[in-house]
Design an enzyme around this catalytic site. Sequence first.
Site, PDB file in Angstrom:
ATOM      1  N   ARG A 100      -6.435   3.482  13.918  1.00  0.00           N
ATOM      2  CA  ARG A 100      -6.379   2.113  13.407  1.00  0.00           C
ATOM      3  C   ARG A 100      -4.972   1.526  13.556  1.00  0.00           C
ATOM      4  O   ARG A 100      -4.815   0.352  13.896  1.00  0.00           O
ATOM      5  CB  ARG A 100      -6.817   2.105  11.939  1.00  0.00           C
ATOM      6  N   TYR A 151     -14.075   1.676   0.603  1.00  0.00           N
ATOM      7  CA  TYR A 151     -13.220   2.837   0.849  1.00  0.00           C
ATOM      8  C   TYR A 151     -13.852   4.147   0.406  1.00  0.00           C
ATOM      9  O   TYR A 151     -13.328   5.221   0.730  1.00  0.00           O
ATOM     10  CB  TYR A 151     -11.862   2.652   0.163  1.00  0.00           C
ATOM     11  N   ASP A 197      -6.330  -6.614  -2.281  1.00  0.00           N
ATOM     12  CA  ASP A 197      -7.279  -7.660  -1.886  1.00  0.00           C
ATOM     13  C   ASP A 197      -8.630  -7.120  -1.434  1.00  0.00           C
ATOM     14  O   ASP A 197      -9.554  -7.890  -1.203  1.00  0.00           O
ATOM     15  CB  ASP A 197      -6.679  -8.527  -0.773  1.00  0.00           C
ATOM     16  N   ASN A 234       0.828  -1.200   0.000  1.00  0.00           N
ATOM     17  CA  ASN A 234       0.000   0.000   0.000  1.00  0.00           C
ATOM     18  C   ASN A 234       0.867   1.257   0.000  1.00  0.00           C
ATOM     19  O   ASN A 234       2.024   1.200   0.400  1.00  0.00           O
ATOM     20  CB  ASN A 234      -0.902  -0.002   1.241  1.00  0.00           C
TER      21      ASN A 234
END
Length: 443
Positions: A286, A266, A172, A149
């Site tokens: 997160r 997203y 994914d 990412n």
Amino acid sequence: MDKELKIVICGGGSTYTPGIVKDLLDQRQKINIKELWLYDIDEERQNKVALIVKEVIKTEAPEVVLKVTVNPKEAFTDADYIMAQMRVGGLKMRVKDEQICLKHGCVGQETCGAGGMTYGMRTIYPMVQLIDYCEEYASKKYWIVNYSNPAAIVAKATYKLRPKARIINICDMPVEIEARMAEILDCKLEDIESDYFGLNHYGWFTHVRCKGVDVTDKLKEHVRKYGYVSEASMNDALLKDPDWVHTFKNSALISSMFTDYLPNTYWQYYLMPDSIVDYMDINNTRGMQVINGREKRIFKAAEDIREGKPVDLQQFYVGVHGKFIVKVVESLIHDERSRQLVIVPNNGAIENLSDDATVEIPGYVTDRGVEPVRVGSIPRFYKGLIEQQDACEGLLVEAAIEHSYEKALMAFTMNRTIPSSLVAKKLLDDMIEANKGYWPELK
């Protein structure tokens, strides 16, 4: 007998590595692994994860040789397939990204908004370096399967800076959504086939088929009421996490407002950023949850193994992440032409987008790379959103290449999660300060 392969996991210290190794070994009848290498620049972290990987191999396929190294020449010499999962700066920098964004009232997320752009700037040149290592040391027919990412920015940069590299960029998340769809429909993931278009973390499902039957309208009806959540989803290991339940449920609101297609999850960060910022906690981002959850569990397991205590390896075998990555590798090896969602230069696949847009669409994975599926034209609303985000990501890549502060500011200003150029400048300046030693110097 198929050729014996050397496979390298780049980012061997990732908490996902044991699960990916298990999925690789499950397919060893089709993927003839001679040597499996873990490569990372963080030796201490990788050595901990390697203890668990050794147990996975001992349990599943003791004949497979495991090698662990921080030396790129050792890792990539004669490598056939390289599975890349870099996290440049580690979770520590992820938390910084998230908190700086939230301090300015903006979405604090690892791949979207200012956090995603910041992470992208850290990752572009290490990914280029990985390609250069493979060009120098690996087999002439090497393939990099990259799922580092932020995949959109990394893909755009690699296609621009190393256009001849043998690299396939994937993510994914659409497959994870397909898994939720399968649970809603009470079928298997392999029964699902989707039509999809967009950018990475910025796309839409246009049609979904289950065993060849169109189930799009049935899914739309469900998602508008409940999001991508079913009873099975609620019981899934991934969805024991409240943040993921929240994310999958938010798709109900998005799909009720924009009814043409089914959204990637997203979109919550781009279409309802104010609501997301209200939900986020700067003191429990997160990244912090991952540090205190998944990372803590894997390090505890490594310590238990070192002390000779029993460890339940099943806790690391969750989700579809590894299965998807391994399927792409398998299709490359055997020229299977499996249909996967991939990130590729547009080159006319979406007719009314520029050729150099980096799009996420279906494609057939062959031993020569990806043959994209042609999508056709897309409606104005979706086209406009995609063109803005693609311009944002393109400007960021140009900023990294040209060391341009102004282009970085333009990129931050164009992002939908940032409300004004004034906020964009404050965010950019804070990110530059936090990322000294990671970013190219901007002038």
